[in-house]
Design an enzyme around this catalytic site. Structure first.
Site, PDB file in Angstrom:
ATOM      1  N   ASN A   1       0.837  -1.200   0.000  1.00 23.16           N
ATOM      2  CA  ASN A   1       0.000   0.000   0.000  1.00 23.16           C
ATOM      3  C   ASN A   1       0.873   1.251   0.000  1.00 23.16           C
ATOM      4  O   ASN A   1       2.017   1.219  -0.433  1.00 23.16           O
ATOM      5  CB  ASN A   1      -1.002  -0.015   1.161  1.00 23.16           C
ATOM      6  N   ARG A   2       0.339   2.364   0.498  1.00 24.22           N
ATOM      7  CA  ARG A   2       0.956   3.672   0.264  1.00 24.22           C
ATOM      8  C   ARG A   2       1.590   4.258   1.522  1.00 24.22           C
ATOM      9  O   ARG A   2       1.065   4.117   2.622  1.00 24.22           O
ATOM     10  CB  ARG A   2      -0.098   4.645  -0.276  1.00 24.22           C
TER      11      ARG A   2
ATOM     12  N   HIS B   1       3.638   0.110  -2.545  1.00 17.87           N
ATOM     13  CA  HIS B   1       4.070  -1.289  -2.559  1.00 17.87           C
ATOM     14  C   HIS B   1       5.596  -1.437  -2.501  1.00 17.87           C
ATOM     15  O   HIS B   1       6.176  -2.274  -3.192  1.00 17.87           O
ATOM     16  CB  HIS B   1       3.516  -2.003  -3.787  1.00 17.87           C
TER      17      HIS B   1
ATOM     18  N   HIS C   1      -0.736  -9.851  -3.936  1.00 19.11           N
ATOM     19  CA  HIS C   1      -1.555  -8.979  -4.774  1.00 19.11           C
ATOM     20  C   HIS C   1      -2.265  -9.742  -5.890  1.00 19.11           C
ATOM     21  O   HIS C   1      -2.395  -9.243  -7.014  1.00 19.11           O
ATOM     22  CB  HIS C   1      -0.685  -7.874  -5.375  1.00 19.11           C
TER      23      HIS C   1
ATOM     24  N   TYR D   1      -5.188 -11.070  -8.187  1.00 17.67           N
ATOM     25  CA  TYR D   1      -6.523 -10.658  -8.623  1.00 17.67           C
ATOM     26  C   TYR D   1      -7.327 -11.923  -8.918  1.00 17.67           C
ATOM     27  O   TYR D   1      -6.948 -12.730  -9.769  1.00 17.67           O
ATOM     28  CB  TYR D   1      -6.457  -9.812  -9.894  1.00 17.67           C
TER      29      TYR D   1
ATOM     30  N   GLU E   1      -6.345  -7.931  -0.433  1.00 16.49           N
ATOM     31  CA  GLU E   1      -4.993  -7.802   0.087  1.00 16.49           C
ATOM     32  C   GLU E   1      -5.027  -7.662   1.611  1.00 16.49           C
ATOM     33  O   GLU E   1      -5.369  -6.607   2.140  1.00 16.49           O
ATOM     34  CB  GLU E   1      -4.305  -6.584  -0.523  1.00 16.49           C
TER      35      GLU E   1
END
Length: 368
Positions: A92-93, A118, A192, A194, A331
């Site tokens: 994440n950030r 990330h 991560h 999908y 996530e």
């Protein structure tokens, strides 16, 4: 591995390794396939300790790959760089690339918007990990190891990381993370992948049903950086405390959905762990095929991204382009930008401590 009806077998678990690709610098990317030949099978790559494919049966016994992926190594180092990868050091950030750790502020490498996502532009997703096969009486898989030196992407401390994928006969894929450091740093690892339970490249996840055990979520600003306190989900599209059709949620008129490009890219605040093991936090279902995914984790948060910004420019292994909502990422992680937020659970790791985190993706089939 094409779709095929599952067949009766003795339930034996297998694992095999094969070279997958060679990078321009001569390093070899290996692929490991493991699981039960009659049920769930996984494929992982040493590039990014990455889940490249996961084959699961539907209610009629037909298996399909249910995770999105890149076709080539070039995809995995480019547009599909995070697909299925282990991301870190910090998933994440982190706002502005500024990392405060025990009184010192470290400058991290940033992406184009000026924030660190990330782990930075050359995070763990782009590394070749060492790999060792794991064989247990009831599970089989791969243990990946990576050494991240002091100053890697600006993070302090030399970090040794392990992530172990283990798949059992019942269709539970366990991801166990461990890390140690020689100086105070932060660690926040996740996978991560999908998912599209209809099958990779087979439409969107808008016909999926999702339930999440969380009564709060983390609102974001226009750059997807959290602001303010956590908000209640009640009365919003983020209320997934009961099973909800994703198409219904994505078409809601809500400013947070608009900020994220027309869908979810947010953190859900999960309930506390009552023990040491992972607790159930989310269930994703595809009614048409019957496939069901239950997510269990020891982590405090669940970042859900619904592929809102996919635009069809990337084509998957099945030959179909990925449009918006082609897959959903679940996530499990600590909260975004938590180093700047003392109210959030700490991600600091110190010498002599061990980071541990466990997530389980449990696959099954709902009856028709």
């Amino acid at each position: 591995m094409p779709d095929a009806p599952t067949h009766p077998d003795d339930g034996s678990l297998t694992i095999r390794r094969e070279p997958y690709a060679t990078l321009p610098d001569g390093r070899v990317v290996d692929r490991y396939a493991f699981g039960s030949e009659g049920a769930v099978m996984a494929e992982v790559l040493t590039l990014g300790a990455r889940l490249q494919a996961l084959y699961a049966p539907d209610r009629d016994g037909h298996r399909a790959n249910i995770v999105l992926g890149g076709v080539s190594v070039a995809d995995m180092l480019g547009e599909a760089k995070y697909f299925g990868a282990t991301v870190g050091r910090y998933a994440n950030r982190i706002a502005r690339g500024e990392l405060p750790v025990e009184g010192a502020v470290h400058r991290l490498r940033t992406q184009g918007n000026g924030h660190t996502l990330h782990g930075g532009p050359e995070g763990f997703d782009a590394r070749i990990w060492d790999a060792t096969e794991v064989r247990e009486p009831s599970r089989v898989g791969v243990r990946f190891t990576l050494h991240s030196p002091d100053g890697d992407q600006g993070f302090p401390g030399a970090l040794t990381v392990h992530v172990t994928y283990l798949l059992d006969r019942a269709g539970s894929l366990t991801l166990a993370y461990e890390a140690t450091t020689d100086a105070p740093t932060v660690v926040n690892l996740t996978n991560h992948a999908y998912f599209n339970l209809a099958g990779e490249g087979r439409g969107t996840i808008l016909d999926h049903v999702l339930q999440v055990d969380a009564d709060q979520y983390t609102p974001v600003d226009g750059e997807l950086i959290p602001y303010g306190p956590h908000f209640p989900v009640e009365g919003t599209p983020f209320d997934l405390t009961e099973p909800r059709l994703l198409a219904e949620r994505m078409t809601a008129d809500h400013p947070q959905l608009r900020l994220a490009g027309g869908g979810f890219d947010h953190n859900w605040v999960l309930g506390p762990c009552e023990g040491d093991g992972p607790r159930p936090v989310a269930v994703l279902r595809h009614p048409a095929s019957g496939r069901r995914l239950e997510c269990l984790t020891t982590e405090p948060g669940l970042q859900i991204y619904t592929g809102n910004l996919f635009d069809g420019s990337l084509t998957g292994p099945g030959g179909a382009p990925y449009p918006a909502f082609a897959g959903i990422a679940l996530e499990t992680q600590h909260f975004p930008d938590s180093p700047h937020r003392p109210c959030c659970p700490s991600t600091v790791l110190r010498p002599g401590e061990e980071y541990r985190s466990t997530t389980v993706y449990r696959f099954s089939v709902d009856p028709g």
